[in-house]
Design an enzyme around this catalytic site. Sequence first.
Site, mmCIF file in Angstrom:
data_model
loop_
_atom_site.group_PDB
_atom_site.id
_atom_site.type_symbol
_atom_site.label_atom_id
_atom_site.label_comp_id
_atom_site.label_asym_id
_atom_site.label_seq_id
_atom_site.Cartn_x
_atom_site.Cartn_y
_atom_site.Cartn_z
ATOM 1 N N HIS A 131 -79.860 -35.090 25.403
ATOM 2 C CA HIS A 131 -80.714 -36.279 25.422
ATOM 3 C C HIS A 131 -81.133 -36.692 24.015
ATOM 4 C CE1 HIS A 131 -81.731 -35.257 29.849
ATOM 5 N NE2 HIS A 131 -80.720 -36.093 29.765
ATOM 6 N N GLU A 137 -80.798 -31.947 35.232
ATOM 7 C CA GLU A 137 -80.645 -30.505 35.491
ATOM 8 C C GLU A 137 -81.053 -30.181 36.930
ATOM 9 O OE1 GLU A 137 -82.610 -27.818 32.710
ATOM 10 O OE2 GLU A 137 -82.397 -26.157 34.132
ATOM 11 N N THR A 197 -84.912 -25.029 33.269
ATOM 12 C CA THR A 197 -84.969 -24.201 32.055
ATOM 13 C C THR A 197 -85.892 -24.763 30.968
ATOM 14 O OG1 THR A 197 -83.065 -25.371 31.183
ATOM 15 C CG2 THR A 197 -82.616 -23.304 32.334
ATOM 16 N N CYS A 211 -85.755 -21.109 29.428
ATOM 17 C CA CYS A 211 -84.851 -20.422 28.500
ATOM 18 C C CYS A 211 -85.573 -20.013 27.214
ATOM 19 C CB CYS A 211 -83.650 -21.309 28.184
ATOM 20 S SG CYS A 211 -84.056 -22.628 27.046
ATOM 21 N N SER A 255 -86.073 -36.511 27.082
ATOM 22 C CA SER A 255 -85.831 -35.088 26.809
ATOM 23 C C SER A 255 -87.005 -34.261 27.325
ATOM 24 C CB SER A 255 -85.661 -34.892 25.295
ATOM 25 O OG SER A 255 -85.684 -33.518 24.987
ATOM 26 N N SER A 315 -82.691 -30.905 21.497
ATOM 27 C CA SER A 315 -81.555 -31.828 21.369
ATOM 28 C C SER A 315 -81.637 -32.688 20.110
ATOM 29 C CB SER A 315 -81.484 -32.717 22.611
ATOM 30 O OG SER A 315 -82.779 -33.177 22.964
#
Length: 317
Positions: free
Chosen positions: A49, A134, A173, A203, A231, A275
Site C-alpha cells: 500500500h 488481508e 498481521t 507480525c 496502509s 510499505s
Amino acid sequence: MSIAEKPALSLLIAAPRGFCAGVDRAIRIVELALEKHGAPVYVRHEIVHNRYVVAELREKGAIFVEDLAEVPAGAPVVFSAHGVPKSVPADAESRGLAYLDATCPLVSKVHRQAERLVEAGRHIVFIGHCGHPEVIGTFGQVPQGAMTLVETAADVAKLAPADPDNLAFLTQTTLSVDDTAEIVAALKARFPSIQGPRGEDICYATSNRQAAVKAIAAECDAMLVIGAPNSSNSQRLVEVAQRRGVRAKLIQRAAELERGWLDGVRTLGITAGASAPEKLVRELIDRLAEHFSITEKEVETAREDIAFKLPRSLEVA
Ligand code: 10G
Ligand code: SF4
C-alpha cells in the site's frame, strides 16, 4: 533565510521503521518477474500500500489491476503481499495465467492455520479490519461461514457461536498490539476453551514499529508517520502516538506537510510504515532541513535481520 535564522528542530527517528521483509520480497518478486518475462507484468492490487512504490514499478512496466479479469490471457500476474482468497489462484489457473504469489510468508502461515483449524472442526473468530485485502484473503481460505470477523472488544460480546466450546481465533498481521490484546482477553474471558496462537498473529515488523514509536513518544511534541491512508500498519503507528498524547499525522510525501503544523514543535518524531520506502523518510528530513536547523537522532529499539526466500521459479542462481 540564513542558517542562523532557522528555528531549531530536533528529530527523533524511530528504528525499526519502513520496509519489512514481506514488502522487500514482494517488490523484488515484481522486479524479477519483469526481468524474467519482460514488460508488462500484471499485479493484482497494489503490491504494497504505497503509491510511490506502485509508481516506480509502473515505470518499469508493471500494470496494476484490481480484478484478474483485467489480465489478458497468457500474461504473467503477481498477487499482492496482502494475500488472496483461494479462488484467485484457482481462477488464474483456469484461465491459463502464469501467476506468482507475493503473499508474505507470515500471512500464508495464518492461511494454513485457518485451514487446519477448520479441518479440525473449529469455528474461527478472526480479529481484523472489515474490507482490508488481508482479511478478504484469509476469509477466502475457508468455506463461507467457517469464520466470523470481530473488529473490537464490543464485537466479542455480540458473538453467538453455535458451539461456544469449539472455537479458535486468528488475527490480521498488522493490527494494534494493544487493541488486539484487549480483544483476545475479551475472547478468552467469554470463551475460556478458545484456541489461539501464542499471543496473536501480529507480525514482528508491526509490533517492532509500534514499540519503536512508544519508545520515543514521551519525548516528542509531534510525530509524522510516512505511509498511505489505506496502509493498516501505518495507520496503527499514528494511533500509537496519539494514544500517548502526541499530535500525530500520516503523510505520504514531504510535500503534503504544511509548515504551520509544526508551529511550537521542538522535538519531532519520525517513523514510516512497513510499505514506505526509506527514500521518503530522507525526502522529509531534507525538506525539514530547508526550514529548520535540524539535529537527527535515531532511536533503535530492535534489530531486524529477517529475509524471506523468493519463490523458487525466481530464485537467482
Ligand atoms: O498494513 P497493510 O496491511 O495495509 O499493508 P501495507 O502494504 O501498507 O504494508 C505491508 C503489509 C502487508 C503486505 C500486509 S501483511
Ligand atoms: Fe509480512 Fe508483517 Fe510485512 Fe505484512 S507487515 S508483509 S506480515 S512482515
